[in-house]
Motif scaffolding. Sequence first.
Motif, mmCIF file in Angstrom:
data_model
loop_
_atom_site.group_PDB
_atom_site.id
_atom_site.type_symbol
_atom_site.label_atom_id
_atom_site.label_comp_id
_atom_site.label_asym_id
_atom_site.label_seq_id
_atom_site.Cartn_x
_atom_site.Cartn_y
_atom_site.Cartn_z
ATOM 1 N N ALA A 93 0.841 -1.195 0.000
ATOM 2 C CA ALA A 93 0.000 0.000 0.000
ATOM 3 C C ALA A 93 0.874 1.242 0.000
ATOM 4 C CB ALA A 93 -0.925 -0.009 1.199
ATOM 5 N N TRP B 29 1.415 5.281 0.836
ATOM 6 C CA TRP B 29 0.881 6.238 1.803
ATOM 7 C C TRP B 29 1.529 7.591 1.719
ATOM 8 C CZ3 TRP B 29 2.987 1.572 3.670
ATOM 9 C CH2 TRP B 29 4.315 1.642 4.037
ATOM 10 N N LEU C 83 -6.453 4.453 6.517
ATOM 11 C CA LEU C 83 -6.674 3.734 5.268
ATOM 12 C C LEU C 83 -5.803 4.352 4.189
ATOM 13 C CD1 LEU C 83 -10.562 3.321 5.258
ATOM 14 C CD2 LEU C 83 -8.845 1.608 5.841
ATOM 15 N N VAL C 84 -5.174 3.496 3.377
ATOM 16 C CA VAL C 84 -4.320 3.950 2.288
ATOM 17 C C VAL C 84 -4.751 3.223 1.020
ATOM 18 C CG1 VAL C 84 -2.358 4.491 3.785
ATOM 19 C CG2 VAL C 84 -2.594 2.196 2.837
ATOM 20 N N TRP C 85 -4.233 3.686 -0.113
ATOM 21 C CA TRP C 85 -4.585 3.063 -1.383
ATOM 22 C C TRP C 85 -3.710 1.853 -1.635
ATOM 23 C CZ3 TRP C 85 -8.861 4.075 -3.877
ATOM 24 C CH2 TRP C 85 -9.480 5.311 -3.659
ATOM 25 N N ARG D 276 -7.766 -0.566 -7.544
ATOM 26 C CA ARG D 276 -7.212 0.088 -6.353
ATOM 27 C C ARG D 276 -8.350 0.366 -5.380
ATOM 28 N NH1 ARG D 276 -2.324 1.677 -6.005
ATOM 29 N NH2 ARG D 276 -2.642 3.662 -4.968
ATOM 30 N N ALA D 277 -8.073 0.121 -4.106
ATOM 31 C CA ALA D 277 -9.085 0.313 -3.069
ATOM 32 C C ALA D 277 -8.404 0.819 -1.813
ATOM 33 C CB ALA D 277 -9.809 -0.998 -2.787
ATOM 34 N N ARG D 278 -9.199 1.366 -0.918
ATOM 35 C CA ARG D 278 -8.690 1.823 0.376
ATOM 36 C C ARG D 278 -8.560 0.606 1.281
ATOM 37 N NH1 ARG D 278 -7.084 7.009 0.908
ATOM 38 N NH2 ARG D 278 -8.130 7.279 2.885
ATOM 39 N N VAL D 279 -7.358 0.411 1.804
ATOM 40 C CA VAL D 279 -7.077 -0.741 2.666
ATOM 41 C C VAL D 279 -6.389 -0.248 3.934
ATOM 42 C CG1 VAL D 279 -6.890 -2.322 0.703
ATOM 43 C CG2 VAL D 279 -4.838 -1.167 1.548
ATOM 44 N N ALA E 1 -3.606 0.526 6.616
ATOM 45 C CA ALA E 1 -2.185 0.823 6.413
ATOM 46 C C ALA E 1 -1.300 -0.327 6.846
ATOM 47 C CB ALA E 1 -1.812 2.090 7.173
ATOM 48 N N VAL F 257 -13.501 -5.705 0.595
ATOM 49 C CA VAL F 257 -13.877 -4.579 -0.254
ATOM 50 C C VAL F 257 -15.353 -4.751 -0.608
ATOM 51 C CG1 VAL F 257 -11.568 -4.199 -1.195
ATOM 52 C CG2 VAL F 257 -13.115 -5.786 -2.356
ATOM 53 N N PRO G 204 -17.662 2.408 -2.512
ATOM 54 C CA PRO G 204 -17.352 2.684 -1.098
ATOM 55 C C PRO G 204 -18.242 1.813 -0.211
ATOM 56 C CG PRO G 204 -17.880 4.709 -2.283
ATOM 57 C CD PRO G 204 -18.173 3.578 -3.205
#
Length: 193
Positions: A76, A78, A88-90, A106-109, A111, A121, A131
Amino acid sequence: MTRRAGEWQRRLWRWRRSPLRRTSDVVEAWILVAACLLAVAGGLLAGLLTAGAMRQGADGVRDRSRPVSAALTQEATWGAARPTSSALVWGTVRWTDRDGAAHTSRARVPATARPGSHVTVWTDGHGRLTPPPVSHAEAAFQAALGGLWAATAAVGVVIGGAKLARARLDRHRMDQWAEEWARVDTRWGRKTG
């Protein structure tokens, strides 16, 4: 007579018979009554309809969203500073939909997630990432806030309309007063101004 009774008599002067009361005064009184009733009823109706529509929209999004387990494929990103563990990071994730087709996006996961770890997801009915849906409490809060804003806007429109109508009545009364003054002034044999 008490002070309060005298105040009410002043406020209700448009409804009493008086040689000084004009038709426009009665019209203005009815406009104020109608505006009050319309503001209450319209504000309540607009607020309830908006809150219901927002709640129904949030429920629809929640019904169409599906949680899917996905594998993180890359570290990920940051940026400059390392985020806290709850941030949360990409990250790039891969998942398989119901039909067996593999997807990567790509999703927010979290850190703290490392490549190969599984994250949850959310996808829509077509396999696209969305989202996460709002919780029932968040949906209720957003619906209440939206309803409050709609009710406030409806009341503002009614009050604005009433003020506009009163301004037109005031202009009409001033024109009538100017005409009367011109007649009286001419009868006295002189012109002012």
